[in-house]
Design an enzyme around this catalytic site. Structure first.
Site, PDB file in Angstrom:
ATOM      1  N   ASP A 188       0.830  -1.202   0.000  1.00  7.56           N
ATOM      2  CA  ASP A 188       0.000   0.000   0.000  1.00  7.56           C
ATOM      3  C   ASP A 188       0.870   1.259   0.000  1.00  7.56           C
ATOM      4  O   ASP A 188       1.891   1.307   0.686  1.00  7.56           O
ATOM      5  CB  ASP A 188      -0.870  -0.037   1.264  1.00  7.56           C
ATOM      6  CG  ASP A 188      -1.945   1.021   1.278  1.00  7.56           C
ATOM      7  OD1 ASP A 188      -2.716   1.091   0.312  1.00  7.56           O
ATOM      8  OD2 ASP A 188      -2.021   1.788   2.259  1.00  7.56           O
ATOM      9  N   GLU A 252       1.829  -0.595  -4.897  1.00 12.78           N
ATOM     10  CA  GLU A 252       0.890   0.457  -5.290  1.00 12.78           C
ATOM     11  C   GLU A 252       1.729   1.733  -5.367  1.00 12.78           C
ATOM     12  O   GLU A 252       1.800   2.511  -4.423  1.00 12.78           O
ATOM     13  CB  GLU A 252      -0.247   0.632  -4.272  1.00 12.78           C
ATOM     14  CG  GLU A 252      -1.289   1.627  -4.775  1.00 12.78           C
ATOM     15  CD  GLU A 252      -2.008   2.415  -3.687  1.00 12.78           C
ATOM     16  OE1 GLU A 252      -3.020   3.053  -3.994  1.00 12.78           O
ATOM     17  OE2 GLU A 252      -1.545   2.438  -2.518  1.00 12.78           O
TER      18      GLU A 252
HETATM   19  C1  GLC Z   1      -4.197   3.060  -0.681  1.00 12.61           C
HETATM   20  C2  GLC Z   1      -5.366   2.118  -0.639  1.00 12.61           C
HETATM   21  C3  GLC Z   1      -6.580   2.886  -0.245  1.00 12.61           C
HETATM   22  C4  GLC Z   1      -6.352   3.454   1.129  1.00 12.61           C
HETATM   23  C5  GLC Z   1      -5.080   4.287   1.169  1.00 12.61           C
HETATM   24  C6  GLC Z   1      -4.651   4.554   2.585  1.00 12.61           C
HETATM   25  O1  GLC Z   1      -4.310   4.021  -1.658  1.00 12.61           O
HETATM   26  O2  GLC Z   1      -5.513   1.466  -1.866  1.00 12.61           O
HETATM   27  O3  GLC Z   1      -7.747   2.114  -0.272  1.00 12.61           O
HETATM   28  O4  GLC Z   1      -7.444   4.249   1.499  1.00 12.61           O
HETATM   29  O5  GLC Z   1      -4.000   3.623   0.574  1.00 12.61           O
HETATM   30  O6  GLC Z   1      -4.191   3.365   3.177  1.00 12.61           O
END
Ligand code: GLC
Ligand code: CA
Length: 501
Positions: A188, A252
């Site tokens: 994440d 991500e």
């Molecule tokens: C990422 C996740 C999202 C979350 C954010 C904070 O972007 O995909 O769903 O709200 O991180 O953890």
């Protein structure tokens, strides 16, 4: 399974609360996922990625973790996870979890017991902004009489990645799950871990910035995107590679500048294995824009690296709605693109049905985000009746559902399955190089390896694309087997895979 599976593999993202409910409480759970592995094996995916499954007060639905080495009671037990991993393994499916290393829940015991693991300041030190509910990224903790940092909600305090104890804790967490047979992690906000050591101001966005950055009005060069984050991934990759089979790190990396994004692959084999390509997520389903992103990606990546393509997720929404305004023929074109570019592809549960965003009336909204992300997170429609008892988010439209589409060889579900199968039977499609081919305006065509061509018409006029061979698979299933001599004619919202010879 082709080894290593992640190079050119198909990942399938499961939002656990919305996938399948085993005990009728309206909340999807791990046993539910296990009960649907037969479906995922039939579909042909290489791996599933589960959104966070850990105990959490659910301010951000699991992205506020209160315990990194346990399972949320709504979703099951560690034993359920072990059974899921084992049963998936028997079916040749790897299981990836979601690691949330940038922040914890404010209810994680560390926040009170080990406050030094977090980022603190005596006064608000800079202009950093919180991603949820707006406002400053700094909140006063009256108990400690200091301000703590939160790049997201104030219930999600950021960890201090300059503190070696944080690094040590996360290596322990990685080992805990790797030792249980978990195949890897989606990481994440992978680009955000380390913060500027001096906590300097972010700078104002300019006209030259990408639209995403411009929309936020700020270029986040100090609150995230720090070069020091790469050291963390170097260390994790060494750890992941020390396992047999090597574990996989999928970032991500929400960086739209493609060369900056590509740096998270390191030399190609010493940082992340894969990183989601958000430049494509943000592009329109339009030939010129997408061609441009793919060319930039191929140019920026180290030779040994594999892109990772996706069109939907639990944040961005569903591709059938975002890219296609619900149109099923266009959704097939989008799936054709994602599943025939060079690299790994990630489907979000329901993409294979051309599932559109769910309708969530205002009184049912539970997300902290603005706009709320609930429409992307509604329950999987297993049948026309839904397959759910009073689910936690509404399931209103079941017109596209697994049961009906599985029974219909002409459905988008079968199209997706056949496309995934084709990646296995045509090695060029799974592993071959990408080379753009000339195509008329509105269309996009490329060659994979030596013997496979793909063409798609995303424009509004019929086109003819100069490829030759035999149609192996087409969005219009009736065209399969057709011989293509001088050129492939494509109506709007039509595409095909053509093999030479
Ligand atoms: C990422 C996740 C999202 C979350 C954010 C904070 O972007 O995909 O769903 O709200 O991180 O953890
Ligand atoms: Ca349940």
């Amino acid at each position: 399974m082709i080894e290593p599976w992640w190079q050119g593999g198909v990942l399938y993202q499961v939002y656990p609360r919305s996938f399948a409910d085993s005990n009728g409480d309206g909340i999807g759970d791990l046993e539910g996922v296990t009960s649907r592995l037969e479906y995922l094996e039939w579909l042909g995916v290489d791996a599933v990625w589960l959104n966070p499954i850990y105990p959490s007060p659910n301010v951000d639905w699991g992205y506020d973790v209160a315990d990194y080495t346990a399972v949320h009671p709504d979703l099951g037990t560690l034993g359920d996870l072990d059974r899921l991993v084992a049963e998936a393994g028997r079916r040749g499916i790897a299981v990836l979890l979601d690691l949330v290393p940038n922040h914890t829940s404010i209810e994680h015991p560390w926040f009170r017991e080990r406050p030094d693991l977090y980022v603190w300041a005596d006064e608000v030190p800079n202009n950093w902004r919180a991603a949820f509910r707006g406002g400053s990224a700094w909140t006063l903790d009256p108990e400690r009489e200091g301000y703590y940092l939160h790049n997201f909600a104030r219930e999600q305090p950021d960890l201090d990645w300059w503190n070696p104890e944080v690094r040590a804790e996360f290596e322990r967490i990685l080992r805990f799950w790797f030792d249980r047979g978990v195949a890897g992690f989606r990481i994440d906000v992978a680009h955000a871990l380390v913060k500027d050591r001096e906590l300097r101001d972010d700078v104002a966005a300019t006209d030259e910035d990408d639209p995403h950055t411009r929309a936020h009005g700020i270029r986040r060069i100090h609150s995230m995107n720090r070069p020091e984050t790469h050291e963390v991934f170097h260390a994790w990759r060494r750890l992941a590679d020390s396992y047999e089979p090597p574990r996989v790190l999928v970032g991500e990396v929400y960086v739209l500048d493609v060369p900056a994004w590509a740096r998270y692959y390191g030399s190609g084999s010493d940082e992340l294995n894969l990183a989601f390509n958000f430049a494509l997520v943000h592009a329109d389903l339009e030939a010129a824009q997408m061609r441009h992103v793919v060319a930039a990606t191929e140019a920026a990546l180290p030779a040994s690296a594999w892109p990772c393509w996706t069109g939907s997720n639990h944040d961005a929404g569903r591709l059938t709605t975002r890219w296609c305004d619900g149109d099923e023929a266009l959704a097939r074109c989008a799936l054709l693109v994602l599943l025939t570019l060079r690299g790994a592809a990630c489907l979000y549960y329901g993409d294979e049905l051309a599932l559109a965003a769910g309708h969530v009336p205002p009184e049912r909204v539970v997300d902290v985000g603005d706009p709320p992300r609930d429409p992307a997170r509604t329950p999987m429609p297993w049948s026309r009746e839904g397959g759910w008892d009073d689910p936690w988010l509404p399931l209103e439209d079941t017109s596209r559902n697994v049961e009906d589409e599985r029974a219909d060889p002409g459905s988008t579900l079968h199209f997706t399955r056949d496309l995934i199968a084709l990646r296995r039977t045509l090695p060029d499609l799974r592993g071959g190089s990408y080379a753009e081919l000339p195509a008329p305006e509105g269309a996009w065509a490329w060659r994979r390896g030596e013997g496979v061509s793909v063409a798609v018409n995303l424009g509004s006029r019929p086109v003819e694309v100069a490829v030759e061979g035999r149609v192996a698979l087409a969005t219009d299933r009736g065209r399969e087997g057709e011989r293509v001599g001088g050129g492939l004619e494509l109506a709007p919202a039509e595409g095909a895979v053509v093999t030479s010879g």
